[in-house]
Design an enzyme around this catalytic site. Structure first.
Site, mmCIF file in Angstrom:
data_model
loop_
_atom_site.group_PDB
_atom_site.id
_atom_site.type_symbol
_atom_site.label_atom_id
_atom_site.label_comp_id
_atom_site.label_asym_id
_atom_site.label_seq_id
_atom_site.Cartn_x
_atom_site.Cartn_y
_atom_site.Cartn_z
ATOM 1 N N SER A 126 0.823 -1.208 0.000
ATOM 2 C CA SER A 126 0.000 0.000 0.000
ATOM 3 C C SER A 126 0.857 1.258 0.000
ATOM 4 C CB SER A 126 -0.903 0.006 1.240
ATOM 5 O OG SER A 126 -1.536 1.255 1.408
ATOM 6 N N GLU B 90 0.159 3.721 1.631
ATOM 7 C CA GLU B 90 0.130 4.217 3.011
ATOM 8 C C GLU B 90 1.431 3.914 3.744
ATOM 9 O OE1 GLU B 90 -2.045 5.961 4.958
ATOM 10 O OE2 GLU B 90 -3.417 6.333 3.282
ATOM 11 N N TYR C 230 -2.405 0.180 10.272
ATOM 12 C CA TYR C 230 -2.582 -0.445 8.960
ATOM 13 C C TYR C 230 -1.288 -0.366 8.151
ATOM 14 C CZ TYR C 230 -3.921 -0.806 4.031
ATOM 15 O OH TYR C 230 -3.976 -1.148 2.700
#
Length: 339
Positions: free
Chosen positions: A136, A138, A160
């Protein structure tokens, strides 16, 4: 007599999610036999893939679902051993960043250790299975370089993202330690009409549709200034497949290279339905702010373009329109045709 070509077998975790449903469609069109892992639930959670079953002729049905869970290593090992997939696409996760602050332990168990459990199942299977890990953007968090490439250091800002860094590094380690064909796709935000309703883009398009029919009066949102690199999920699944068709396993950034703020998404969606005073319909709710924010993500997919020959086609405005049209259709509305 022609030699019969063996059908490839793929296993998808997270098959009932946005990406999983598009990937299943893509692989079936490629002639794959597709197996998907789904979690046991008291209600059916297969809405995104029901149309696939309807489209497949019963005698040529090549899509199969199996109960399993990323927290259950025995179930994962059994499925891998029984169906002997040629390729595994690991998309399953607790994928909501804001929610990961509320359930960090669960997020770590599923997103980090879930990947490790699959890699262990591959290692012990003794079969040459190609593995795709959904990483990801992120992971870049409070970015240390813009735009972000495969070499940009990670600086995660949520449970996450931290779990995804573990997943990414473990995939790399198994590739190097055990010679497993294992790669990670560092996908930047990718949206579609199948995006979950709690994600900001769907909250906007679905919320506008409900405002138009009088079901809602306001949209409650968090940080409108957050900037993201938004692409179309239906295109991004092709990049996943392409990664596993290469001679050498590697990691790739998949992105558009264009950054837009949540506010820009919001304004464009309201513009499409002819509402200029969009501020009258928005309330900022502190509950939707993250304890640590990620303000800017912008990917550089030059490596994917060069090696995979992949590039995005759907523009930001086309993406917003596609999502809005889908949610308006549910409420019996249509957007005016493009001029």
């Amino acid at each position: 007599m022609k030699k019969q070509v063996k059908q490839k077998v793929a296993l998808i975790t997270g098959i009932t999610g946005q990406d999983g449903s598009y990937l299943a469609e893509f692989l079936l069109k490629k002639g794959y036999v597709v197996h998907g892992i789904i979690r046991r639930s008291s209600s059916f959670n297969t809405k995104r893939i029901e149309h696939i079953f309807e489209d497949l002729h019963e005698k040529r049905r090549h899509l199969f679902l199996h109960y399993g869970d990323l927290s259950d290593s025995n179930a994962i090992s059994r499925i891998v051993s029984e169906f002997e997939p040629d390729e595994i696409y690991h998309l399953g996760a607790q994928s909501h960043v804001r929610v990961s602050f509320d359930i960090p332990e669960y997020t770590a168990d599923i997103d980090a250790l879930g990947t490790l459990r699959i890699l262990e199942a591959i290692r012990y299977s003794k079969k040459k299975i190609k593995f795709y890990n959904a990483a990801s953007s992120e992971m870049y968090g409070d970015v240390l370089q813009t735009p972000q490439t495969e070499n940009t250091p990670f600086n995660p800002q949520s449970p996450y993202a931290i779990a995804k860094v573990f997943s990414f590094q473990m995939t790399k380690n198994y590739r190097e330690a055990y010679d497993i064909f294992a790669c990670s796709g560092i996908l930047f935000n990718h949206e579609s009409p199948r995006r979950g309703e709690t994600f900001v883009t769907r909250k906007i398009t679905r919320g506008i549709a409900q405002i138009l029919v009088g079901k809602e009066k306001k949209l409650y949102l968090g940080n409108l200034d957050a900037k993201r690199d938004w692409g179309y999920a239906g295109e991004y699944v092709e990049a996943m497949w392409l990664m596993l068709q290469q001679k050498k396993a590697d990691d790739y950034v998949i992105a558009t290279g264009v950054t837009r703020s949540v506010k820009e998404f919001l304004v464009e969606a309201f513009r499409l339905v002819g509402i200029k005073n969009w501020q009258d319909y928005i309330e900022i709710d502190p509950r939707y702010f993250r304890p640590t924010e990620v303000n800017l993500l912008k990917g550089n997919a030059a490596k994917a373009k060069k090696v995979l020959k992949w590039a995005p086609k759907i523009t930001f405005k086309e993406l917003v329109r596609t999502m809005l049209e889908s949610d308006l259709k549910v409420e019996g509305f249509k957007l005016p045709k493009k001029k």
